[in-house]
Design a protein around this motif. Structure first.
Motif, mmCIF file in Angstrom:
data_model
loop_
_atom_site.group_PDB
_atom_site.id
_atom_site.type_symbol
_atom_site.label_atom_id
_atom_site.label_comp_id
_atom_site.label_asym_id
_atom_site.label_seq_id
_atom_site.Cartn_x
_atom_site.Cartn_y
_atom_site.Cartn_z
ATOM 1 N N ILE A 7 0.838 -1.208 0.000
ATOM 2 C CA ILE A 7 0.000 0.000 0.000
ATOM 3 C C ILE A 7 0.867 1.249 0.000
ATOM 4 O O ILE A 7 0.621 2.194 -0.768
ATOM 5 C CB ILE A 7 -0.979 -0.014 1.194
ATOM 6 N N LEU A 8 1.898 1.272 0.843
ATOM 7 C CA LEU A 8 2.786 2.443 0.895
ATOM 8 C C LEU A 8 3.513 2.648 -0.429
ATOM 9 O O LEU A 8 3.623 3.773 -0.921
ATOM 10 C CB LEU A 8 3.776 2.312 2.053
ATOM 11 N N VAL A 9 3.999 1.563 -1.014
ATOM 12 C CA VAL A 9 4.678 1.658 -2.312
ATOM 13 C C VAL A 9 3.703 2.158 -3.375
ATOM 14 O O VAL A 9 4.049 3.031 -4.187
ATOM 15 C CB VAL A 9 5.297 0.306 -2.716
ATOM 16 N N ALA A 10 2.490 1.643 -3.363
ATOM 17 C CA ALA A 10 1.485 2.082 -4.341
ATOM 18 C C ALA A 10 1.194 3.573 -4.186
ATOM 19 O O ALA A 10 1.064 4.298 -5.188
ATOM 20 C CB ALA A 10 0.209 1.263 -4.197
ATOM 21 N N LEU A 11 1.095 4.050 -2.950
ATOM 22 C CA LEU A 11 0.856 5.477 -2.722
ATOM 23 C C LEU A 11 2.019 6.330 -3.232
ATOM 24 O O LEU A 11 1.807 7.394 -3.820
ATOM 25 C CB LEU A 11 0.603 5.742 -1.234
ATOM 26 N N VAL A 12 3.233 5.864 -3.023
ATOM 27 C CA VAL A 12 4.405 6.586 -3.532
ATOM 28 C C VAL A 12 4.396 6.577 -5.063
ATOM 29 O O VAL A 12 4.715 7.584 -5.700
ATOM 30 C CB VAL A 12 5.716 6.004 -2.957
ATOM 31 N N ALA A 13 4.007 5.460 -5.655
ATOM 32 C CA ALA A 13 3.920 5.387 -7.122
ATOM 33 C C ALA A 13 2.879 6.367 -7.650
ATOM 34 O O ALA A 13 3.123 7.072 -8.643
ATOM 35 C CB ALA A 13 3.588 3.962 -7.570
ATOM 36 N N VAL A 14 1.733 6.442 -7.003
ATOM 37 C CA VAL A 14 0.689 7.390 -7.409
ATOM 38 C C VAL A 14 1.192 8.823 -7.264
ATOM 39 O O VAL A 14 0.972 9.663 -8.150
ATOM 40 C CB VAL A 14 -0.609 7.164 -6.591
ATOM 41 N N LEU A 15 1.888 9.102 -6.164
ATOM 42 C CA LEU A 15 2.461 10.433 -5.951
ATOM 43 C C LEU A 15 3.393 10.805 -7.105
ATOM 44 O O LEU A 15 3.322 11.908 -7.654
ATOM 45 C CB LEU A 15 3.217 10.485 -4.622
ATOM 46 N N HIS A 16 4.234 9.888 -7.503
ATOM 47 C CA HIS A 16 5.180 10.174 -8.579
ATOM 48 C C HIS A 16 4.492 10.257 -9.938
ATOM 49 O O HIS A 16 4.934 11.014 -10.810
ATOM 50 C CB HIS A 16 6.347 9.187 -8.557
ATOM 51 N N GLY A 17 3.414 9.516 -10.115
ATOM 52 C CA GLY A 17 2.608 9.685 -11.320
ATOM 53 C C GLY A 17 1.981 11.070 -11.372
ATOM 54 O O GLY A 17 1.949 11.713 -12.428
ATOM 55 N N TYR A 18 1.513 11.547 -10.234
ATOM 56 C CA TYR A 18 0.944 12.894 -10.138
ATOM 57 C C TYR A 18 2.011 13.955 -10.412
ATOM 58 O O TYR A 18 1.764 14.922 -11.136
ATOM 59 C CB TYR A 18 0.322 13.086 -8.754
ATOM 60 N N ILE A 19 3.194 13.753 -9.862
ATOM 61 C CA ILE A 19 4.294 14.691 -10.109
ATOM 62 C C ILE A 19 4.640 14.709 -11.594
ATOM 63 O O ILE A 19 4.897 15.772 -12.169
ATOM 64 C CB ILE A 19 5.524 14.352 -9.240
ATOM 65 N N LEU A 20 4.629 13.539 -12.242
ATOM 66 C CA LEU A 20 4.866 13.470 -13.687
ATOM 67 C C LEU A 20 3.875 14.370 -14.420
ATOM 68 O O LEU A 20 4.268 15.177 -15.269
ATOM 69 C CB LEU A 20 4.730 12.033 -14.185
ATOM 70 N N VAL A 21 2.597 14.240 -14.102
ATOM 71 C CA VAL A 21 1.571 15.043 -14.772
ATOM 72 C C VAL A 21 1.801 16.533 -14.523
ATOM 73 O O VAL A 21 1.746 17.350 -15.450
ATOM 74 C CB VAL A 21 0.156 14.611 -14.316
#
Length: 121
Positions: A7-21
């Motif tokens: 879950i924590l890794v997934a949240l970090v991945a989503v955060l970095h996807g958001y930063i990409l956008v």
């Protein structure tokens, strides 16, 4: 513990996807300018640099997702590598660009890394 780590890794991945956008597509628009604090002229001038940063954040997100897809055993090393990269990038960004990056990027990455290490193989 693996569920918490995932879950924590997934949240970090989503955060970095958001930063990409934000960095690749919204840098010179409201959300990107709010993040950077730049006026429209500076945002336009730095847009190529931000897009490059965004691409790297996308690679971090992709690596984290890859590790999750591989699963607990096969993805362990991948997750340790990519969460470590997130922490290092966050520390460097905090030291060179903005200290807020420490809380926004390095801390979530460190929590995810710690959970992955505790979950073990």
């Amino acid at each position: 513990m693996w569920i918490v780590a995932a879950i924590l890794v997934a949240l970090v991945a989503v955060l970095h996807g958001y930063i990409l956008v934000l960095e690749m597509f919204l840098w010179d628009k409201g959300p990107g300018r709010q993040l950077s604090g730049f006026d429209s002229e500076m945002a336009a001038a730095t847009k190529p640099l931000a897009a490059n940063q965004g691409l790297y954040n996308g690679f971090l997100a992709a690596g984290l997702v890859w590790g999750l897809i591989l699963g607990r055993q096969d993805g362990h090393g991948v997750l340790v590598f990519f969460t470590s990269c997130v922490v290092i990038a966050g520390l460097y960004g905090a030291a060179t660009a903005n200290r807020r990056i420490l809380l926004a990027q390095a801390l979530p990455g460190a929590l995810a890394l710690a959970a992955v290490l505790i979950a073990g193989r």
